[in-house]
Design an enzyme around this catalytic site. Structure first.
Site, short mmCIF file in Angstrom:
data_model
loop_
_atom_site.label_atom_id
_atom_site.label_comp_id
_atom_site.label_asym_id
_atom_site.label_seq_id
_atom_site.Cartn_x
_atom_site.Cartn_y
_atom_site.Cartn_z
CD GLU A 22 13.06 8.83 27.07
OE1 GLU A 22 12.89 9.93 26.52
OE2 GLU A 22 13.11 8.70 28.32
CD1 TRP B 197 9.47 10.74 28.10
CD2 TRP B 197 8.43 12.73 28.03
NE1 TRP B 197 9.56 11.32 29.34
CE2 TRP B 197 8.93 12.54 29.32
CE3 TRP B 197 7.74 13.90 27.73
CZ2 TRP B 197 8.77 13.48 30.33
CZ3 TRP B 197 7.58 14.85 28.73
CH2 TRP B 197 8.08 14.63 30.02
CD1 TRP C 3 11.74 36.16 24.96
CD2 TRP C 3 13.15 34.97 26.22
NE1 TRP C 3 11.06 35.05 25.42
CE2 TRP C 3 11.90 34.30 26.19
CE3 TRP C 3 14.20 34.40 26.95
CZ2 TRP C 3 11.67 33.11 26.87
CZ3 TRP C 3 13.97 33.21 27.62
CH2 TRP C 3 12.72 32.58 27.58
CG ASN D 154 17.21 13.61 25.59
OD1 ASN D 154 16.46 14.47 25.13
ND2 ASN D 154 17.12 13.16 26.84
CD1 TRP E 194 10.44 29.99 24.95
CD2 TRP E 194 9.96 28.69 23.21
NE1 TRP E 194 9.10 30.10 24.71
CE2 TRP E 194 8.77 29.31 23.64
CE3 TRP E 194 9.90 27.82 22.12
CZ2 TRP E 194 7.53 29.10 23.02
CZ3 TRP E 194 8.68 27.61 21.50
CH2 TRP E 194 7.51 28.25 21.95
CD1 TRP F 117 13.93 23.34 21.00
CD2 TRP F 117 14.89 24.91 22.27
NE1 TRP F 117 15.25 23.43 20.63
CE2 TRP F 117 15.86 24.39 21.39
CE3 TRP F 117 15.27 25.91 23.16
CZ2 TRP F 117 17.19 24.84 21.37
CZ3 TRP F 117 16.59 26.36 23.15
CH2 TRP F 117 17.53 25.83 22.27
#
Ligand SMILES: Cc1cc2nc3c(=O)[nH]c(=O)nc-3n(C[C@H](O)[C@H](O)[C@H](O)COP(=O)(O)OP(=O)(O)OC[C@H]3O[C@@H](n4cnc5c(N)ncnc54)[C@H](O)[C@@H]3O)c2cc1C
Length: 453
Positions: free
Chosen positions: A274, A277, A305, A340, A358, A381
């Site tokens: 993590e 990341w 959208w 998360n 988003w 996102w």
């Protein structure tokens, strides 16, 4: 006037293991510690009880007290536009050099470029250091020298790089251990006599800056060994406290990434992953700054959208009729935190079930999350929307019901945040899952086809 080196704190608010501060203290000139409450950022915050501003203020007050009581120094805290503040300091102090740690966000890079220009016009060097990440973009490269855009090979090279250089360090008990050079601490205490001696300097109050204290609780900066050891087993269950909640501390640098990554390597590889990341998204934003406003993959910019404001409002308030989504949004609204797994579910629901851009969701999270970080939030996102680097393919639409069965099968998390769930007071689902899934697939397909036309 005495010559000073300035150390400019930004997202590295600690007096231990701080790369830029360590270098400043070793520079030979007394070090004036500086923090600027940046109006470019603060003026955009709508909520005057923003918990992150209170957290910053409290942290700075504690640092100032430590500098005053332990080192006979102080912390200069200014409120204003950074370049204007630096201009004023040039008049007030005889500055030999300015030291700081690098920040990879587009706004920060622009600000630092302007700062460097101003300082160099005055013959003052601006020294910047890596502190916020273990590896910067150009340190983890592919064989052809390019940077990675896919996480798994990136993480492999990231781990391999740790072995490049190994250092021997001594702990507080005098025992020596071998650690990766990249985890080596940058000790500040050893050079603390070089802080500029000064009387306490008054700092602006929250009210001076138009803010108020908040009741939101800030998670602790310490985490038990046991939690990290079990992280891979507990991290996906939102009803248990199985993750570190260190996000806000990584964001503002109240903890050292080197120290945490070193512990992670010893205790739990999933936890280390993590943290990788985090480096990954930081280098994506650094190398591909367009992601801050557009899709990482340009063809996803053609999606039409629906962007229904009333539906967006229901999502924000946690009244969608999908209990796992609503629980997540209410956790966020109440605590400034969202687990998360649930961030993934709520983000997928907004973009795919409701077909809302988003960027709307990203902006809402940015307003509410204590641990808001542009790089990771944007990465999360875009992952959910399918437009990002290691994106969930658009045809994989999270089913909120099966997510709940898998990760909150006893409804523990849901009942904690949605007490009226199961009663007549709880709304019906605002969209039918099957219909929304089909609508999403059609819309995405059409959008992607447009980019190929
Ligand atoms: C839509 C969405 C938005 C997100 N927004 C943010 C954000 O604004 N800021 C943020 O720090 N993280 C963000 N994340 C990533 C992740 O959800 C949070 O880092 C994590 O939930 C924070 O809780 P924790 O501190 O208990 O993390 P832990 O699970 O204990 O992880 C430890 C640390 O590793 C880092 N980390 C963990 N997961 C990720 C990840 N997927 N990407 C990057 N870093 C990670 C964080 O610094 C975190 O504090 C987002 C994820 C999604 C899906």
């Amino acid at each position: 006037m005495q010559k000073v080196s300035v150390f400019w704190f930004r997202r590295d608010l600690r007096l231990e293991d701080n790369a830029g501060l360590h270098a400043a203290l070793k520079s030979g000139n007394p070090v004036l510690p500086l923090f600027i409450f940046d109006r470019e950022i603060l003026d955009d915050l709508e909520d005057k009880k923003d918990a992150r501003v209170s957290f910053l203020h409290n942290t700075l007050r504690e640092m100032k007290e430590a500098l005053e009581t332990e080192h006979g120094s102080s912390l200069l805290v200014r409120y204003g536009y950074p370049i204007e503040v630096l201009k004023a300091l040039l008049q007030e102090y005889d500055i030999a050099a300015v030291y700081t740690n690098r920040d990879y966000e587009p706004y920060a890079k622009e600000r630092d470029g302007l700062a460097e220009e101003l300082l160099s016009q005055n013959g003052i060097p601006f020294h910047t250091f890596k502190d916020h990440v273990i590896f910067e973009a150009e340190e983890v490269c592919k064989k052809d020298g390019g940077t990675y855009t896919v996480f798994t090979p990136y993480s492999r090279t990231w781990r391999a790089r740790l072995q490049d250089r190994v250092s021997t360090v001594e702990d507080e008990n005098g025992q020596t251990t071998e650690i990766s050079y990249y985890f080596e601490p940058h000790p500040v205490k050893a050079h603390a006599q070089n802080f500029l001696k000064s009387e306490p300097i008054p700092m602006p109050s929250l009210a001076d800056m138009g803010f108020e204290p908040t009741d939101i609780e800030i998670p602790s900066a310490t985490v038990s060994r046991g939690l990290i050891k079990n992280y891979d087993k507990t991290r996906d269950i939102p009803s248990v406290k199985g993750t570190s909640r260190l996000g806000i501390h990584f964001r503002f640098g109240t903890i050292s990434i080197r120290e945490k990554a070193r512990r992670a390597l010893q205790l739990n590889q999933t936890f280390l992953n993590e943290l990788i990341w985090r480096d990954f998204y930081s280098q994506i934003l650094d190398q591909h700054p367009h992601v801050a406003s557009r899709s990482f993959r340009p063809k996803y910019d053609h999606i039409e959208w629906r962007n229904d404001p009333a539906e967006f409002q229901r999502w924000c308030e946690g009244k969608t009729g999908y209990p796992i989504v609503d629980a997540g949004m209410r956790e966020l609204n109440t605590t400034g935190y969202m687990h998360n797994r649930v961030r993934m579910i709520t983000a997928s629901f907004l973009t795919k079930h409701l077909l809302i851009d988003w960027r709307w969701g990203e902006a809402y999270f940015a307003k509410k999350l204590l641990d808001f970080d542009l790089a990771s939030n944007n990465g999360g996102w875009q992952w959910a929307a399918g437009s990002g680097t290691d994106a969930a393919p658009y045809f994989r639409v999270f089913n909120p019901y099966s997510q709940q069965k898998k990760f909150d099968k006893d409804f523990k998390y849901i009942k904690q945040w949605v007490p009226e769930f199961g009663t007549d007071a709880y709304p019906q689902p605002m969209v039918d899952h099957k219909m929304a899934r089909e609508r999403c697939l059609t819309t995405y397909k059409e959008g992607l086809a447009k980019s190929e036309a």
